[in-house]
Design an enzyme around this catalytic site. Structure first.
Site, PDB file in Angstrom:
ATOM      1  N   ARG A  25       0.800  -1.190  -0.027  1.00 36.46           N
ATOM      2  CA  ARG A  25       0.061  -0.107   0.097  1.00 36.46           C
ATOM      3  C   ARG A  25       0.720   1.232  -0.127  1.00 36.46           C
ATOM      4  O   ARG A  25       0.704   2.407  -0.771  1.00 36.46           O
ATOM      5  CB  ARG A  25      -0.942   0.222   1.342  1.00 36.46           C
ATOM      6  CG  ARG A  25      -0.386  -0.075   2.423  1.00 36.46           C
ATOM      7  CD  ARG A  25      -1.231  -0.592   3.453  1.00 36.46           C
ATOM      8  NE  ARG A  25      -0.452  -0.842   4.887  1.00 36.46           N
ATOM      9  CZ  ARG A  25      -0.343  -0.299   5.993  1.00 36.46           C
ATOM     10  NH1 ARG A  25      -0.719   0.824   5.937  1.00 36.46           N
ATOM     11  NH2 ARG A  25       0.484  -0.969   6.853  1.00 36.46           N
ATOM     12  N   GLU A  60     -18.418   4.778   1.901  1.00 33.08           N
ATOM     13  CA  GLU A  60     -17.659   4.132   0.727  1.00 33.08           C
ATOM     14  C   GLU A  60     -18.729   4.036  -0.277  1.00 33.08           C
ATOM     15  O   GLU A  60     -18.029   4.103  -1.749  1.00 33.08           O
ATOM     16  CB  GLU A  60     -17.451   2.800   1.142  1.00 33.08           C
ATOM     17  CG  GLU A  60     -16.461   2.782   2.310  1.00 33.08           C
ATOM     18  CD  GLU A  60     -16.898   3.097   3.836  1.00 33.08           C
ATOM     19  OE1 GLU A  60     -18.197   3.009   3.766  1.00 33.08           O
ATOM     20  OE2 GLU A  60     -16.037   3.293   4.735  1.00 33.08           O
ATOM     21  N   PHE A  85     -14.442  -2.539   3.174  1.00 30.30           N
ATOM     22  CA  PHE A  85     -15.653  -1.683   2.772  1.00 30.30           C
ATOM     23  C   PHE A  85     -15.625  -1.357   1.289  1.00 30.30           C
ATOM     24  O   PHE A  85     -16.653  -0.990   0.906  1.00 30.30           O
ATOM     25  CB  PHE A  85     -15.361  -0.418   3.760  1.00 30.30           C
ATOM     26  CG  PHE A  85     -15.017  -0.752   4.998  1.00 30.30           C
ATOM     27  CD1 PHE A  85     -16.030  -1.891   5.845  1.00 30.30           C
ATOM     28  CD2 PHE A  85     -13.925  -0.086   5.633  1.00 30.30           C
ATOM     29  CE1 PHE A  85     -15.634  -2.062   7.258  1.00 30.30           C
ATOM     30  CE2 PHE A  85     -13.450  -0.980   7.001  1.00 30.30           C
ATOM     31  CZ  PHE A  85     -14.428  -1.654   7.603  1.00 30.30           C
ATOM     32  N   HIS A  93      -5.506  -3.550   3.216  1.00 31.50           N
ATOM     33  CA  HIS A  93      -5.990  -4.292   4.201  1.00 31.50           C
ATOM     34  C   HIS A  93      -6.938  -5.379   3.942  1.00 31.50           C
ATOM     35  O   HIS A  93      -7.676  -5.651   4.626  1.00 31.50           O
ATOM     36  CB  HIS A  93      -6.480  -3.309   5.268  1.00 31.50           C
ATOM     37  CG  HIS A  93      -5.539  -2.443   5.955  1.00 31.50           C
ATOM     38  ND1 HIS A  93      -5.171  -1.344   5.356  1.00 31.50           N
ATOM     39  CD2 HIS A  93      -5.016  -2.386   7.336  1.00 31.50           C
ATOM     40  CE1 HIS A  93      -4.269  -0.723   6.025  1.00 31.50           C
ATOM     41  NE2 HIS A  93      -4.269  -1.053   7.353  1.00 31.50           N
ATOM     42  N   ASP A 131      -7.323  -6.354  14.182  1.00 33.54           N
ATOM     43  CA  ASP A 131      -8.500  -5.904  14.095  1.00 33.54           C
ATOM     44  C   ASP A 131      -9.772  -6.857  13.976  1.00 33.54           C
ATOM     45  O   ASP A 131     -10.786  -6.826  14.160  1.00 33.54           O
ATOM     46  CB  ASP A 131      -8.709  -4.908  12.808  1.00 33.54           C
ATOM     47  CG  ASP A 131      -8.270  -3.465  13.129  1.00 33.54           C
ATOM     48  OD1 ASP A 131      -7.917  -3.264  14.293  1.00 33.54           O
ATOM     49  OD2 ASP A 131      -8.103  -2.420  12.100  1.00 33.54           O
ATOM     50  N   ARG A 186      -2.021  -5.390   4.466  1.00 32.82           N
ATOM     51  CA  ARG A 186      -1.453  -4.435   5.440  1.00 32.82           C
ATOM     52  C   ARG A 186       0.043  -4.588   5.587  1.00 32.82           C
ATOM     53  O   ARG A 186       0.972  -3.887   5.863  1.00 32.82           O
ATOM     54  CB  ARG A 186      -2.324  -4.582   6.678  1.00 32.82           C
ATOM     55  CG  ARG A 186      -1.685  -3.532   8.008  1.00 32.82           C
ATOM     56  CD  ARG A 186      -2.717  -3.677   9.201  1.00 32.82           C
ATOM     57  NE  ARG A 186      -1.784  -3.186  10.227  1.00 32.82           N
ATOM     58  CZ  ARG A 186      -1.706  -3.819  11.317  1.00 32.82           C
ATOM     59  NH1 ARG A 186      -1.631  -5.100  11.285  1.00 32.82           N
ATOM     60  NH2 ARG A 186      -1.064  -3.320  12.310  1.00 32.82           N
TER      61      ARG A 186
END
Lengths: 273, 311
Positions: free
Chosen positions: B10, B58, B83, B109, B117, B167
């Site tokens: 990313r 989103e 999302f 992610h 998470d 991630r």
């Protein structure tokens, strides 16, 4: 070619209504109710308000329109036919296989359809994107978006409304076709979205309330909206679902139903009056 | 492969985007309040007038990107894979893919390597969701350099693309190599005939480590980095099926719908061969450090070695 004569605009609106009936009757399916309620708004948009003609269709600088309530495609195609963007004869192919006139508008198939819509609640976001693009490019055009009053039950509409005012999109004008009916009945019974005007005000819009079946009031509202600076405008247009066809007026049952031959003849008779 | 030189894809995306922004004024970037994590913040810092934070919305972001693209912009929309593809699936389908608009969905992610998470944020179905959409190109890159090549490549595609990042930082695989990225063409490492491991994203480096370890035991496998999930490299899959004794796919994604499924579809129709799909086996993820989760869900070098040795 801007038409300013109210009577002339009323005549065009009647032709658009006939087109709607013609399309839905020939397809034996489609959505006449909400198309008829919005016919006056679309007529004023395409013949008075918007800078759009056959010659500038491909130009970036022209005004744009998003029919967020995409099921009212008969009204959009009906007005595009009156503008000469599509052949009037082609209206009979509406919803038929291989026709560019899909049940819900497809921007890749029809010149003058600026966004593919159908799944409710998405059009205002797309209109925001167009308004942002215009500002980035320094283009002075205006973006219009027609929402249904049932459609605003979709949460995305309010995400988008927040965004319209956050980005101060004063080149954007939303029209809510407030015909007070959705498939299962009155919007106030199914899921009460009222007061619609107060909601848009709270979201940072300039709000204008009108009778959306009155050509003069629609003209005045668009004129006023153009003067608003620093924020978007929402025109809450009170309309009658099925407007112009006696037996369809204010009937939820005519949301998504085609007339039979007898009803078709009656509808056409009503529209000649 | 350089195990010391690690970077999250990313991060590479954010840098590549900022670079492209310099060259092309039509590039606009949207994010949904996660620009620090998706690294679109790098672009935002350089080109604030072309960066739009859409807030935690989103669905609105995807449809707005469609509107921008309809006016000639190349719209990059980023948020977490969960999302982007889960919450905004309808918008991606109807506003972006149906009219074939030039929107680049670059989602970070993805997978269980999100870590602590937990399940609600560990998107394991995104490749399946995106792969099923007509007009969509689907990519998942394995290292820093390849990600930069991929961003350049998708920028040239006229139409929607989905690019998936994790991630976790991954070792450098392509550092120092001459650019040779082609959408739809897998990258083969080695000519071993004992097995082929098709990997994508974070699992490519694990597969390469397994390859090294097996070599010490006299077992020669090849690894294919399948950076493009759609269109899948049919030719390479068939070639490997014919040349090697065993086929394995491995992905930080559900075994339903992703890389393994895409390969199985090709094999079933064109070259019936047994395929072992390694990935998340029809279950949700859970909280924990990413490295431990990779072990827990069997996505490590050791598991690949075991699978090939049949132990």
């Amino acid at each position: 070619m801007k038409v300013t004569d109210v009577e002339k605009l009323q005549q065009i609106a009647t032709e658009v209504r006939k087109n709607i009936i013609e399309e839905v009757y020939n397809a034996s399916s489609g959505h006449p109710g909400g198309s008829l309620s919005a016919a006056d708004i679309l007529t004023v948009l395409y013949f008075y308000e918007m800078n759009i003609d056959k010659d500038n269709l491909k130009e970036k600088s022209r005004d744009k329109f998003v029919l967020s309530k995409g099921h009212c495609s008969p009204a959009l195609y009906g007005v595009l036919a009156e503008k000469g963007f599509i052949e009037k004869e082609s209206l009979k192919t509406f919803r038929k296989i291989n026709s560019p006139l899909q049940g819900h508008p497809d921007m890749k198939k029809v010149d003058g359809v600026d966004m593919s819509t159908g799944s409710l609640g998405q059009g205002l976001s797309a209109a925001n994107g167009m308004a942002i693009a215009a500002k980035l490019d320094g283009i002075k055009n205006r973006i219009y978006c027609l929402l249904g009053d049932g459609e605003i039950e979709e949460g995305q509409v309010w995400e988008a409304a927040m965004s319209s005012s956050h980005y101060k999109l004063d080149n954007l004008c939303v029209i809510v076709d407030n015909n007070n009916l959705q498939i299962d009945g009155k919007i106030t019974d199914v899921m009460n979205g009222q007061p619609i005007d107060e909601k848009f005000k709270a979201f940072g819009f300039e709000v204008i309330k009108i009778n959306g079946n009155d050509i003069s009031e629609i003209i005045n509202a668009f004129d006023k909206a153009k003067e608003v600076k620093g924020k978007p405008t929402a025109i809450v247009a009170k309309t009658i679902k099925g407007k112009g066809v006696s037996f369809m007026e204010d009937q939820a049952g005519w949301h998504g139903k085609a007339p039979n031959e007898e009803q078709y003849n009656q509808a056409m008779k009503d529209l000649v009056k | 492969m350089n195990l010391e030189n690690k970077k999250a894809t990313r991060e590479s995306y954010g840098e590549a985007l900022a670079q492209l922004g310099k060259e092309n004024k039509d590039i606009v970037v949207l994010d949904a309040d996660l620009s620090a994590a998706t690294k679109t913040s790098i672009f935002a810092k350089e080109f604030p007038e072309r960066f739009f934070n859409m807030g935690i919305a989103e669905q609105d972001m995807m449809s707005t990107a469609a509107g921008l693209a309809s006016c000639g912009k190349i719209a990059y929309a980023s948020t977490f894979a969960m999302f982007a593809t889960g919450r905004a699936y309808d918008q991606i389908r109807n506003n972006i893919c149906y009219p074939k608009l030039n929107v680049k969905i670059c989602a970070s992610h993805a997978g269980i390597t999100v870590g602590e998470d937990g399940a609600t944020h560990q998107m394991l179905e995104d490749l399946g969701l995106m792969r099923g959409l007509p007009n969509m190109t689907v990519l998942c890159t394995s290292d820093d350099i390849q990600t930069k090549w991929a961003v350049e490549a998708i920028n040239k595609v006229e139409g929607p693309t989905y690019l998936r990042f994790c991630r976790l930082s991954t070792p450098s695989i392509y550092d120092g190599e001459i650019p040779k990225f082609e959408i739809g063409k897998g990258v083969q490492f080695g000519e071993g005939t004992d097995a082929t491991v098709f990997a994508t994203g974070v699992t490519v480096s694990e597969a390469l480590l397994a390859k090294e370890e097996l070599e010490k035991q006299g077992i020669n496998i090849r690894v294919v980095d399948m950076h493009t999930i759609k269109p899948i490299d049919e030719e390479l899959i068939i070639k490997c099926a014919k040349e090697t004794k065993k086929l394995i796919s491995i992905e930080d994604h559900s075994i339903i719908g992703g890389l393994g499924t895409a390969i199985a579809e090709v094999l079933t129709e064109k070259c019936p061969t047994k395929l072992t799909r390694m990935g998340i086996k029809d279950e949700f993820g859970k909280s924990g450090p990413a490295k431990e989760l990779l072990k827990y869900f069997g996505l490590t070098k050791d598991e690949i070695v075991k699978e090939i040795l049949d132990v």
